[in-house]
Write a protein that holds these residues in place. Structure first.
Motif, mmCIF file in Angstrom:
data_model
loop_
_atom_site.group_PDB
_atom_site.id
_atom_site.type_symbol
_atom_site.label_atom_id
_atom_site.label_comp_id
_atom_site.label_asym_id
_atom_site.label_seq_id
_atom_site.Cartn_x
_atom_site.Cartn_y
_atom_site.Cartn_z
ATOM 1 N N THR A 257 1.830 5.147 0.182
ATOM 2 C CA THR A 257 1.359 6.446 0.645
ATOM 3 C C THR A 257 2.437 7.486 0.390
ATOM 4 O OG1 THR A 257 2.167 6.322 2.942
ATOM 5 C CG2 THR A 257 0.024 5.311 2.471
ATOM 6 N N ARG B 137 0.885 -1.164 0.000
ATOM 7 C CA ARG B 137 0.000 0.000 0.000
ATOM 8 C C ARG B 137 0.920 1.209 0.000
ATOM 9 N NH1 ARG B 137 -5.048 1.480 4.050
ATOM 10 N NH2 ARG B 137 -5.374 3.626 3.316
ATOM 11 N N ASP C 267 0.496 12.186 4.702
ATOM 12 C CA ASP C 267 0.331 10.733 4.566
ATOM 13 C C ASP C 267 -0.943 10.487 3.778
ATOM 14 O OD1 ASP C 267 0.751 8.033 4.866
ATOM 15 O OD2 ASP C 267 0.948 8.095 7.041
ATOM 16 N N THR C 268 -0.813 10.356 2.456
ATOM 17 C CA THR C 268 -1.983 10.173 1.592
ATOM 18 C C THR C 268 -1.732 9.012 0.636
ATOM 19 O OG1 THR C 268 -1.084 11.844 0.066
ATOM 20 C CG2 THR C 268 -2.705 12.580 1.673
ATOM 21 N N ASP C 269 -2.778 8.253 0.360
ATOM 22 C CA ASP C 269 -2.646 7.127 -0.567
ATOM 23 C C ASP C 269 -2.111 7.610 -1.910
ATOM 24 O OD1 ASP C 269 -3.375 4.757 0.832
ATOM 25 O OD2 ASP C 269 -5.469 5.390 0.787
ATOM 26 N N GLU D 227 -4.539 6.073 6.049
ATOM 27 C CA GLU D 227 -3.135 5.984 5.637
ATOM 28 C C GLU D 227 -2.171 6.030 6.820
ATOM 29 O OE1 GLU D 227 -5.230 8.473 2.348
ATOM 30 O OE2 GLU D 227 -5.413 8.100 4.489
#
Length: 467
Positions: free
Chosen positions: A170, A168, A211-213, A265
């Motif tokens: 971020t 994942r 902190d972002t996807d 996130e």
């Protein structure tokens, strides 16, 4: 914490203790109890570590240390200690130097374009393309290790078709601004309750992080207007009079997190995993390191190699927690500068600021940089009149540290690309010096300068200081 202690020991010229303050504003009884429990646990886990224990500062004591901190409702602050790597790029370079000293072949600007597999499907190496000079060769291996970080899913997509992604991703953004605090600050964002930091860094303030996807190629990650606006708003709220509106440049990177769904996130674990693709995907001959963060890089590498040697039927105990990195033969950096680097540098007409820079960039390898000046006095010249980096560092970067582009030299070797100007003012003269070392003609010099300006352009989109 254990690995932080290892890094302080094996790379004392690159890793430094850093005191933090965690200000408290009208905390509830529950918040006070929770934070106190956390600090007690922090102390318990730090009982055998070298950094000082945490202490409580009254509001008056905090104001003396940080007069610019917002005062309304301030009850005091916890002071605790962590560590900082001002030049992470040098940590990478020194690991590569150490690997080469132990027999590794280090190929810069060489991309693995595809895996090589035998008739049974086993991975037996990779086809490697030379991104600088063209051409391709095949590298054979009994076992291949992937440490491609946020590119891992892109790297393995042909081996794992239609399989669930391993990562994942971020995005995290930092702002590099004029210095606005005396010490490092751990702060709670007013808008969303997230933890963020304002950290002294190479004479600047480093504000972050978001902190972002993230979706897409990690190479394309860059700060956007919402990232910059969020960080500036929160920093100004905490320090209303600080000069954070003077942004020199931004940083953006992509975290390679072990995939987790159903959480935000910032709640995704920073743990790491080692994947044996023979067991996981039926593809023998391949291991992957997934997740983790820079503090634990050495321990993750040790874990990977423990798995690798077992699979190869070998025995080879790790020594990396005890052996210093190439520049790490320094007990105390300040004393090292005063007693060793500065006297010799002065005799070579290298100024005090450069002496300090050399010690904190190269550690005990500073002597090799000064050896170059000893052989050619012209190499004592500064690359930029406003920064302490000297021409001898370019020579070392090319001859000893695989620098093949201006970006290599300025951003990932000497640190000039991380100064306020990022070397933009002197890039043409740097290109001329590198041309002599690498045989560039006038056309190639122009191409290299243009490539460097393109490389730093995403970092300078929100620059508010004079060009």
């Amino acid at each position: 914490m254990r690995e932080r202690e290892v890094l302080l020991r094996v790379a004392p010229h690159l890793v430094f203790p850093l005191p933090f303050h965690l200000p408290m504003y009208r905390p509830s009884l529950f918040e006070r109890a929770k934070l106190r429990a956390g600090m007690l646990l922090y102390d318990a886990l730090s009982f055998d570590k070298s950094l000082p224990r945490r202490t409580w500062l009254s509001a008056e004591e905090v104001r003396r240390v940080e007069p610019g901190l917002e005062r309304d409702g301030l009850r005091g602050a916890w002071r605790f200690y962590d560590a900082q790597v001002p030049y992470v790029e040098r940590l990478v370079v020194e690991n590569a130097l150490d690997a080469a000293a132990h027999g590794a072949a280090v190929l810069n600007h060489a991309g693995a374009s595809r895996f090589v597999r035998d008739a049974t499907g086993r991975v037996t190496g990779a086809a490697v393309s030379d991104a600088m000079g063209g051409g391709e060769c095949t590298v054979r291996a009994r076992l291949t290790v992937l440490a491609t970080g946020p590119w891992l899913d892109l790297t393995t997509r042909d081996l794992r078709p239609a399989k669930r992604p391993l990562l994942r991703l971020t995005k995290g953004v930092h702002l590099v601004t004029e210095a606005g605090t005396a010490t490092a600050q751990a702060l709670i964002a007013k808008s969303d309750g997230r933890l963020f930091f304002i950290v002294p860094w190479n004479g600047f303030s480093l504000i972050g992080t978001t902190d972002t996807d993230y979706h897409g190629d990690p190479s394309d990650a860059a700060a956007d207007e919402s990232d910059v606006g969020y960080l500036l708003r929160e920093a100004r709220t905490a320090f209303p009079g600080a000069p954070f509106d003077r942004v020199h440049y931004t940083w953006a990177g992509v975290r390679a997190l072990v995939r987790a769904e159903g959480v935000t996130e910032d709640q995704v674990s920073r743990k790491h995993e080692i994947h044996d693709h023979e067991r996981r995907d039926g593809v023998p001959g391949l291991l992957s390191a997934v997740g983790g963060k820079v503090t634990g890089y050495r321990a993750i590498a040790e874990e990977v190699m423990d798995v690798a040697v077992r699979k190869l039927g070998r025995q080879a105990p790790s020594r990396t927690s005890r052996a210093t990195l190439p520049g790490g033969a320094v007990d105390d950096v300040a004393r090292f500068v005063r007693d060793e680097v500065a006297p010799r540098a002065a005799g070579l007409r290298v100024d005090a600021a450069t002496s300090d820079h050399l010690a904190r960039t190269y550690g005990s390898l500073s002597s090799e940089v000064l050896d170059l000046v000893d052989g050619d006095a012209a190499l004592a010249a500064r690359l930029c009149p406003h920064e302490p980096m000297i021409a001898a560092e370019l020579v070392r970067a090319v001859r000893n540290e695989w620098a093949a582009t201006i970006g290599d030299a300025l951003l990932r070797r000497t640190g000039l690309g991380l100064a306020a100007c990022q070397g933009a003012d002197c890039v043409v003269s740097v290109a001329a010096r590198m041309a002599d070392l690498l045989g560039w003609d006038a056309t190639e010099c122009e191409a290299q300068v243009a490539a460097y300006r393109t490389e730093i352009e995403p970092m300078r989109r929100f620059r508010t200081t004079p060009a």
